[in-house]
Design an enzyme around this catalytic site. Structure first.
Site, PDB file in Angstrom:
ATOM      1  N   CYS A 150      60.915  72.591  35.057  1.00 37.19           N
ATOM      2  CA  CYS A 150      60.609  71.674  33.952  1.00 37.19           C
ATOM      3  C   CYS A 150      59.264  70.998  34.172  1.00 37.19           C
ATOM      4  O   CYS A 150      58.635  70.534  33.241  1.00 37.19           O
ATOM      5  CB  CYS A 150      61.697  70.618  33.822  1.00 37.19           C
ATOM      6  N   ARG A 182      64.462  63.544  26.478  1.00 37.69           N
ATOM      7  CA  ARG A 182      65.600  64.476  26.439  1.00 37.69           C
ATOM      8  C   ARG A 182      66.853  63.968  27.138  1.00 37.69           C
ATOM      9  O   ARG A 182      67.894  64.605  27.054  1.00 37.69           O
ATOM     10  CB  ARG A 182      65.194  65.812  27.075  1.00 37.69           C
ATOM     11  N   VAL A 185      73.274  64.610  46.674  1.00 32.93           N
ATOM     12  CA  VAL A 185      74.381  65.493  47.026  1.00 32.93           C
ATOM     13  C   VAL A 185      73.983  66.360  48.216  1.00 32.93           C
ATOM     14  O   VAL A 185      72.929  66.994  48.211  1.00 32.93           O
ATOM     15  CB  VAL A 185      74.750  66.378  45.817  1.00 32.93           C
TER      16      VAL A 185
END
Ligand SMILES: [Zn+2]
Length: 349
Positions: free
Chosen positions: A193, A76, A115
């Site tokens: 997921c 994906r 991050v």
């Protein structure tokens, strides 16, 4: 009009169909050329967003991601190929290579980074729009705090299974993420997921909606924004628009101006990487590792390989992937204490 476009310079000719589109036009295209967009998280959503924006001719794209390419991404994550997975290239490096082949006019900046409070403001403050390609609420609250503080528009997006959701956030004009979701869903309560899987069509629906909103923002057509929390399920055929109302005066972020996630945490930072039997350790101090020296040191205890971006070290049942800033992903355990002790033993602190 068409013959006009044919006689134009090649730079504009590439975008002729987009310039023909009434919503964009030549003026809109010129605005896109001079825009800067950050994509935080370059997995499935980030891949789709980045490719659409590069093809659309956004001037500068900043790709931010902490991870490297693996075979399980290829179903994906469209910016990556089998050779990227074999070489275990950092996603932002593989992604930048891919985007340069698509459109060499776009300035692509690659940031291999986890991050956190120490870098998020620098990563978003000079951008016109920020796109969410992350997979967790902790990072989204960081983006929300930084974007509200610096008055930068950002577009939330998430997908799992066949379901996806997106919302466009304009600080002090629309509700912010914290107005709509005061708390992150409790750990393990929401599907991920890794537990529910994911199919690619929902990625493209969410990313396409995010990018359409980004284009409207960049060319100043804010009347056309969808102004809601949009939800889609491509398997159950459900499409919903939920009106989110106005910014809440009691919201800690956009109402009261408190940016809790931007405050410094002390010490190193460890996070279990969900579903991967791995832990990430980020050092408290910024450093720049010399991979050759480190490889020499580690070779006596295990197998070492490195490229320009990361070093991989296998010892016993564990595998350490070390980035240049000393951040490491330790595979073979989901225990933070085990990972910390391996990190201290082999990488130091
Ligand atoms: Zn708010």
């Amino acid at each position: 009009m068409i013959s006009d476009l044919k006689s134009q310079d090649p730079k504009h000719n590439r975008y002729s169909r987009q310039i023909l589109f009434a919503g964009i036009g030549r003026e809109g295209q010129d605005r896109l050329f001079s825009s800067r967009v950050a994509i935080i998280g370059c997995g499935a959503l980030g891949s789709a967003q980045a490719e659409m924006l590069a093809r659309a001719g956004i001037g500068r794209l900043r790709l931010v991601d902490r991870d490297f390419v693996e075979f399980s991404n290829l179903q994906r994550q469209t910016m990556f190929t089998e050779s990227d997975a074999l070489e275990r290239l950092p996603k932002v490096i593989a992604g930048a290579n891919h985007l340069r082949e698509i459109n060499s006019d776009v300035g692509v900046e690659s940031e291999i980074a986890d991050v956190n409070h120490s870098n998020i403001e620098r990563l978003i403050a000079d951008c016109n729009v920020v796109l969410d390609g992350t997979d967790n609420f902790a990072t989204r609250y960081l983006i929300n705090d930084a974007c509200v503080k610096h008055n930068v528009d950002w577009i939330y997006g998430a997908a799992v299974g066949s379901y996806g959701v997106t919302m466009t956030i304009r600080p002090n004009v629309t509700p912010c993420l914290r107005c709509v979701f005061p708390e992150a869903p409790a750990a393990a309560s929401a599907p991920t997921c890794d537990t529910a899987g994911i199919i690619m069509p929902i990625i493209n629906v969410v990313a396409a909606t995010q990018v359409a909103e980004a284009l409207k923002l960049l060319i100043g057509q804010t009347d056309g924004l969808h102004g809601s929390l949009m939800q889609f399920d491509v398997w159950r055929n459900e499409w919903r628009k939920i009106n989110c109302g106005s910014p809440s005066p009691e919201c800690p972020t956009c109402g009261l101006g408190k940016f809790a996630t931007l405050e410094a945490a002390s010490g190193d930072f460890a996070a279990v990487l969900c579903g991967r039997n791995a832990v990430q350790i980020s050092p408290s101090q910024t450093t720049q590792l010399n991979f050759e020296e480190l490889a020499q040191k580690l070779r006596v205890t295990g197998e070492v390989k490195f490229n320009d971006y990361l070093l991989r070290f296998r010892t016993g049942d564990f595998e350490l992937t070390v980035f240049q800033d000393a951040r490491s992903i330790i595979r073979g355990t989901s225990e933070i204490t085990t990972a910390r002790s391996l990190y201290a033993k082999y990488i130091g602190n």
